[in-house]
Structures are given as C-alpha cells and as structure tokens.
Design a protein around this motif. Sequence first.
Motif, mmCIF file in Angstrom:
data_model
loop_
_atom_site.group_PDB
_atom_site.id
_atom_site.type_symbol
_atom_site.label_atom_id
_atom_site.label_comp_id
_atom_site.label_asym_id
_atom_site.label_seq_id
_atom_site.Cartn_x
_atom_site.Cartn_y
_atom_site.Cartn_z
ATOM 1 N N HIS A 297 49.576 -1.487 58.770
ATOM 2 C CA HIS A 297 50.778 -2.298 58.595
ATOM 3 C C HIS A 297 50.228 -3.049 57.419
ATOM 4 C CE1 HIS A 297 53.991 -5.261 58.473
ATOM 5 N NE2 HIS A 297 52.855 -6.189 58.519
ATOM 6 N N LEU A 298 49.151 -3.464 57.189
ATOM 7 C CA LEU A 298 48.627 -4.086 56.175
ATOM 8 C C LEU A 298 48.061 -3.507 54.690
ATOM 9 C CD1 LEU A 298 46.053 -6.420 57.874
ATOM 10 C CD2 LEU A 298 47.979 -7.100 57.186
ATOM 11 N N SER A 299 47.962 -2.095 55.142
ATOM 12 C CA SER A 299 47.796 -1.143 53.929
ATOM 13 C C SER A 299 49.255 -0.841 53.329
ATOM 14 C CB SER A 299 47.110 0.099 54.223
ATOM 15 O OG SER A 299 47.869 1.147 55.404
ATOM 16 N N TYR B 183 52.521 -14.934 44.634
ATOM 17 C CA TYR B 183 52.154 -14.366 46.117
ATOM 18 C C TYR B 183 53.072 -14.001 46.990
ATOM 19 C CZ TYR B 183 48.072 -17.412 44.555
ATOM 20 O OH TYR B 183 47.096 -17.617 43.599
ATOM 21 N N GLY B 184 54.227 -14.003 46.473
ATOM 22 C CA GLY B 184 55.340 -13.467 47.453
ATOM 23 C C GLY B 184 55.636 -11.963 47.230
ATOM 24 N N THR B 185 56.390 -11.171 47.978
ATOM 25 C CA THR B 185 56.766 -9.853 47.761
ATOM 26 C C THR B 185 57.370 -9.447 46.415
ATOM 27 O OG1 THR B 185 58.845 -9.998 48.894
ATOM 28 C CG2 THR B 185 56.908 -9.698 50.158
ATOM 29 N N ALA B 186 57.399 -8.465 46.323
ATOM 30 C CA ALA B 186 58.044 -8.156 45.026
ATOM 31 C C ALA B 186 59.737 -8.296 44.830
ATOM 32 C CB ALA B 186 57.948 -6.443 44.580
ATOM 33 N N VAL B 187 60.033 -7.974 46.351
ATOM 34 C CA VAL B 187 61.462 -8.416 46.172
ATOM 35 C C VAL B 187 61.873 -10.046 46.219
ATOM 36 C CG1 VAL B 187 63.528 -8.641 48.165
ATOM 37 C CG2 VAL B 187 62.192 -6.399 47.754
ATOM 38 N N ASP C 181 53.427 -5.341 51.237
ATOM 39 C CA ASP C 181 53.627 -5.674 49.435
ATOM 40 C C ASP C 181 53.067 -6.398 48.831
ATOM 41 O OD1 ASP C 181 55.110 -5.790 47.007
ATOM 42 O OD2 ASP C 181 56.879 -6.301 47.932
ATOM 43 N N PRO C 182 52.317 -6.131 47.917
ATOM 44 C CA PRO C 182 51.471 -6.984 47.245
ATOM 45 C C PRO C 182 51.993 -7.772 46.324
ATOM 46 C CG PRO C 182 51.097 -4.831 46.356
ATOM 47 C CD PRO C 182 51.950 -4.805 47.511
ATOM 48 N N GLY C 183 53.236 -7.689 45.983
ATOM 49 C CA GLY C 183 53.981 -8.488 45.002
ATOM 50 C C GLY C 183 53.833 -7.871 43.759
ATOM 51 N N LEU C 184 54.100 -8.680 42.580
ATOM 52 C CA LEU C 184 54.015 -8.299 41.370
ATOM 53 C C LEU C 184 52.746 -8.163 40.684
ATOM 54 C CD1 LEU C 184 57.151 -10.082 39.837
ATOM 55 C CD2 LEU C 184 57.111 -7.781 40.699
ATOM 56 N N PHE C 185 51.856 -8.938 41.231
ATOM 57 C CA PHE C 185 50.359 -9.178 40.618
ATOM 58 C C PHE C 185 49.194 -8.317 41.650
ATOM 59 C CE2 PHE C 185 53.013 -12.505 38.941
ATOM 60 C CZ PHE C 185 52.685 -12.289 37.662
ATOM 61 N N GLY C 186 49.256 -8.747 42.800
ATOM 62 C CA GLY C 186 48.606 -8.250 43.769
ATOM 63 C C GLY C 186 47.097 -9.029 43.693
#
Length: 314
Positions: free
Chosen positions: A6-8, A77-81, A11-16
């Motif tokens: 699940h963690l892999s 820190y949020g998701t890309a969405v 979504d790391p977001g725009l930056f990660g």
Amino acid sequence: MSEADHLSKADPGLFGPDSVTWQMHGDPMMWVAGVRALYLQALHPRAVRGVMQNSDFRKDAWGRLMRTANFVGTITYGTAVAAEQAGARVRRIHTRIKATDPATGERYGVDEPELLLWVHCAEVGSYLDVARRSGLPVSAAQADRYLAEQREGARLVGLDPADVPASTAQLARYFDTVRPELAAGPEAHDVDDFLRRPPINPLLVPARELLWRRVAALAYNALPPYAHELYGRPAPAPERVTHQLIATGNLLRCIPARLRWQLPPGHILKAMARLGPDARPAPYKLRRQEAILDGPGRAQRTDGGDSTRWRNPG
C-alpha cells in the motif's frame, strides 16, 4: 494488499520525499520566511493593491497567513490530486478579482502573469534566503534544484513554468529587472503597520510583545537592502541578521518535530501516514543529497535570489 504494498503505491504528490522542497518546507523557519515574503510582496504596488482592495487584510490577516500556509502545505505534502484541486481553487478566485489604479483609474486583474510572477518569486526567494541564512544545509546545487521544483507551484497558480526562474542566478536577474517597479506606497505601509502590531485580543498583547514582534522584526531585518530603503526604516548589518537567523533557527529546531507538526493543518503527519515514516522531512537528508547534487569544490556562496550576499553557515 499488504501495508508495504500500500505504501509503495501511495501518491507522493507533486514533489515527493526525495525533493529539496519536501525537506525545506518542513523547517520551522518557514514561518519567519513567510512573514518576510509578505513584507517583500507588499512592495509591488499593483500586486498589493489587489489584496488590499479585495479583502479586509487588517481584520483577516491571520486568516490570510493560515490560508497561504495551508496552500503551501497542501501542494508540498498532499497528494497530486489535492495539489491540483488547491491550484484550481486559487486560479478560480484570481479570475474574479480586479483592482483599480487610483492614479489612472485602470482596472486590472490580479491574475496578470507579471503580478503572479512577483508573488511567486518573492515567496520562494524568501523561503530560500531564510532557510539558508538560518543554517539549513541547502547547497548551491540544491538551491537551484529547489527553484526548479517550485515551477510546479507556479504552474498551479496559472503561470507558464518556462517563464519562471529555475536557478538562483535567474532569480537574481529577475529581482534586478523588477526593482524599478517597486515602491512603498500606502498599502505597503499598511502591511508594515499590521505586521509590527497586529490587532489581537487584549489578553494576548503580552505574547505579541514578547514573541510576535521579534518574529516580525527578524523577518523585516532579513529583507534585502533595497527593501529597507523603500520602507524607510533601517536594519542591522546583514552579518548581524544572519547570526540572529542562525540563533533563531537553532532554537526552533530544538523543539521536537513531532510536537511542531501537531499544529494545524498537520500536512506533514498526514504525508507520513500515507507514505510511511521514511517520508519524514529532516535536515540531515539535505546533507545526504548534497554529495550527489554539489560537485567537489563548488562554492557555497550565492545571493539568495535577491542580491543579498552571505555565506551559508556550517
């Protein structure tokens, strides 16, 4: 699906977590940097006029600060969405806001690219300047990488990333180009007055005098020399300010991160819950990246994007 799987796939977001942005925006000195950005942004008459004519800044400045912090936290820190949705909200608001030049009667939109670019550059330039001067181990190569990463944030508010500075050299040239347009008009002095003595509950006045005034003074002192000249108030020598920034940074970084991150809106803790504990932002990760990004012997000297020269401590 296992927790590891699940963690892999999270979504790391725009930056990660591998980005400079991820590490830098988690530093507590970003609050001082945010106030510095407000001081600097207010020096563009057309940009600050759009704020003052369309919001009750004097009564809702705290709310504005928190909304800005929430936006930066979401896109970092949020998701890309979530980041795309936050950007869409900002663009929708900007398309509806107009300002009037009192001297000419001209009506203009606050979403003009040159105004959005000024707000962006004053913000990321302030973040970078305060972070590095306060001792965060951001190398020259990492500073360039940070500004390149921040083109994503610029895109979200409606700018073409190709038109946004992506290195400290490009940012310095931008500030040199825009300086003739800057002035400390009535709106800038309103912002200055508020930041020095914000209206609060009478019971909190002692805290304001003890804590906030020091934060605001440090943020003001960290401005580039031309900003001090425009505001008409002196500032200590840059070397003295750098020492103050280092001392403040050292003090704030002694506060356990888990305690600091409990403060609303809690973006970092949510990101760690989504991506796992290894996503934790930390200064030592910048040092680990530095060996990869910075070649041997590269000078650790830059202008921070606004022609204020200093040497990165440590």
